[in-house]
Design an enzyme around this catalytic site. Structure first.
Site, PDB file in Angstrom:
ATOM      1  N   CYS A   1       6.313 -14.953  -0.085  1.00 18.93           N
ATOM      2  CA  CYS A   1       6.903 -13.878   0.943  1.00 18.93           C
ATOM      3  C   CYS A   1       5.821 -13.848   2.020  1.00 18.93           C
ATOM      4  O   CYS A   1       4.301 -14.026   1.756  1.00 18.93           O
ATOM      5  CB  CYS A   1       6.904 -12.511  -0.362  1.00 18.93           C
ATOM      6  SG  CYS A   1       7.424 -10.833   0.984  1.00 18.93           S
TER       7      CYS A   1
ATOM      8  N   ASP B   1      11.074  -6.333 -15.144  1.00 23.22           N
ATOM      9  CA  ASP B   1      11.937  -6.598 -13.805  1.00 23.22           C
ATOM     10  C   ASP B   1      11.981  -7.786 -13.263  1.00 23.22           C
ATOM     11  O   ASP B   1      12.721  -7.960 -12.289  1.00 23.22           O
ATOM     12  CB  ASP B   1      10.788  -5.856 -12.827  1.00 23.22           C
ATOM     13  CG  ASP B   1       9.011  -5.894 -13.120  1.00 23.22           C
ATOM     14  OD1 ASP B   1       9.395  -6.727 -12.208  1.00 23.22           O
ATOM     15  OD2 ASP B   1       8.992  -5.325 -13.289  1.00 23.22           O
TER      16      ASP B   1
ATOM     17  N   CYS C   1       0.759  -1.467  -0.209  1.00 23.34           N
ATOM     18  CA  CYS C   1      -0.408   0.181  -0.295  1.00 23.34           C
ATOM     19  C   CYS C   1       1.061   1.042   0.017  1.00 23.34           C
ATOM     20  O   CYS C   1       2.128   1.535   0.564  1.00 23.34           O
ATOM     21  CB  CYS C   1      -0.592   0.374   1.450  1.00 23.34           C
ATOM     22  SG  CYS C   1      -2.158  -1.110   1.315  1.00 23.34           S
TER      23      CYS C   1
END
Length: 458
Positions: free
Chosen positions: A400, A364, A15
């Site tokens: 993650c 990326d 966020c």
């Protein structure tokens, strides 16, 4: 974070936050402007809370210009939040800031990150009859603070709030903005996983996820809030304070690689320079036999990477894909089918650049492979002779726990697959990744979290 998915090892939020004190008397336009500059950090919903002693909240679904288009609230103090969730439960109650009234006073919170202890704390509260209005761990944080201090928010001290966070949320990754009557408190967790930066400006004092949020202000001083530190802002000024005991710093490499704006400085490093350097390093890892006619970036986070790559190999650089700037980032769409549809709407190919060419496509990272697969289809439908996919990240092979939208291992395209298998799955003529050991050329030392690249290593 949405608590109903934590047990499945699925991470749910990345966020953007902004807040502070405005000397001119109306912070709302500054909040909206800053959130626009941070729009890349969250595109599901936006909200702001403004006022002085009393607070007024406005929040809604959509991009900033949609969610905040009818804002008419005013005040010197305020905080704002951009929400990015990836696994449903899209209820307005989960949009931040979260605001409550306690002992006749308003208090609100904006939070970037997640906390491991939130589920257990929530269950303890529910067993004693407490009711939660959202499924967000941010509400757990706010309720835990209120329950610990048990006095009017105007009487809370920075040290008391910091102690509460340290004692109850010691394993979490978070940056928190707390808006009390005529005060703003900001906290960065001891791991420093997420970035937080402060700026003292002629217009006032502000704190944000990235320094790009301060662009356009008359900045007098910019300070990166260090891990375990924070800042308290009021009408008289600001004070940067140590909030907790320091721990082993663990900064997310994906902030530099993907999430942050290229114009930002994150963790005292230029994001643009980092991505350019990663492209150069990746180019140096190519076989001398590999030759391409044109290097094309996947916009936007792949742009600087592709420039570094193409210049290092002296391959012509072109924008073979024009990004529709009105579209959301496909990586942070809530559902997989929306990501696929989003790719087709987001990228417009330039046929004259790719037709008959051997194209090397620079991005990326490769997470699920959905975006790459659709882009390769687009380029080949426009006549590209070959499309070779290159990632400036190593293979992502692990999930993650700290706030990056990385799904289960089985959903990761690189998990238990060879380069040849990955290329076949996405329709590329070849794929290549930055070797894990070369990542240290840019992210050296033990302060960087690279768990997602390291399989099941601890």
């Amino acid at each position: 974070m949405l608590l109903n998915n934590f047990k499945n090892d699925k991470i749910n939020e990345e966020c953007g936050i902004f807040g502070g004190y405005c000397k001119c008397g109306d912070i709302a336009p500054y909040l909206k402007c800053a959130l626009l500059k941070l729009q890349h950090r969250g595109q599901e919903a936006a909200g702001i809370c403004c006022g002085g002693e009393k607070q007024t909240l406005h929040k809604d679904f959509g991009l900033v210009n949609v969610a905040l288009r009818n804002v008419k609230i005013k005040g010197n103090f305020g905080i704002g939040h951009l929400r990015y969730s990836t696994f449903g439960d899209s209820r307005k109650e989960n949009i931040q800031p979260l605001k409550v009234s306690y002992m006749g006073e308003d208090v609100s919170l904006a939070h970037n990150g997640n906390v491991s202890e939130a589920r257990a704390i929530r269950e303890k509260f529910e067993r004693i009859g407490e009711v939660f209005l959202s499924s967000s761990d941010s509400e757990v944080i706010l309720k835990r603070i209120i329950f610990s201090l048990k006095k009017k928010p105007s009487l809370w001290t920075y040290e008391e709030v910091a102690k509460c966070l340290e004692e109850n949320f010691s394993l979490g990754s978070y940056c928190i903005l707390l808006y009390l009557p005529n005060r703003i408190m900001a906290f960065r967790d001891p791991f420093g996983y997420r970035p937080l930066v402060f700026a003292s400006c002629e217009e006032g004092d502000f704190v944000a996820s990235e320094d790009v949020a301060f662009y356009g202000l008359n900045v007098k001083r910019t300070v990166e809030i260090l891990p375990s530190y924070g800042v308290e802002i009021n009408e008289s000024g600001y004070e940067i304070k140590k909030a907790q005991e320091s721990k082993n710093v663990c900064q997310c490499v994906f902030e530099q690689i993907y999430f942050a704006c290229a114009a930002s400085n994150i963790f005292s490093k230029s994001v643009y320079n980092t991505r350019y350097k990663l492209g150069e390093i990746l180019a140096g890892c190519e076989s001398k036999k590999f030759v391409a006619d044109v290097a094309i970036p996947v916009m936007d986070s792949g742009l600087a990477c592709a420039i570094g790559y193409s210049w290092a190999l002296k391959i012509p650089f072109h924008l073979g894909l024009i990004r529709n700037s009105w579209m959301e980032r496909s990586f942070i769409q809530p559902e997989q089918n929306k990501r696929t549809k989003n790719v087709l709407e987001k990228f417009i190919p330039v046929k004259s650049v790719v037709e008959g060419k051997k194209v090397v496509l620079i991005d990326d990272s490769l997470v699920r492979g959905t975006t790459s697969k659709e882009i390769i289809k687009i380029l080949k439908s426009c006549g590209a002779k070959e499309v070779h996919m290159r990632s400036v990240s190593p293979k992502i092979v692990n999930t993650c726990l700290w706030g990056v939208d990385i799904p289960t291992k089985e959903e990761l395209i690189s998990y238990n697959k060879t380069d040849v298998e990955i290329a076949r799955q996405i329709g590329a003529d070849s794929v290549g990744f930055l070797p894990l050991e070369r990542l240290s050329d840019v992210f050296c030392g033990n302060i960087w979290c690279k768990k997602c690249f390291k399989g099941d290593e601890k």
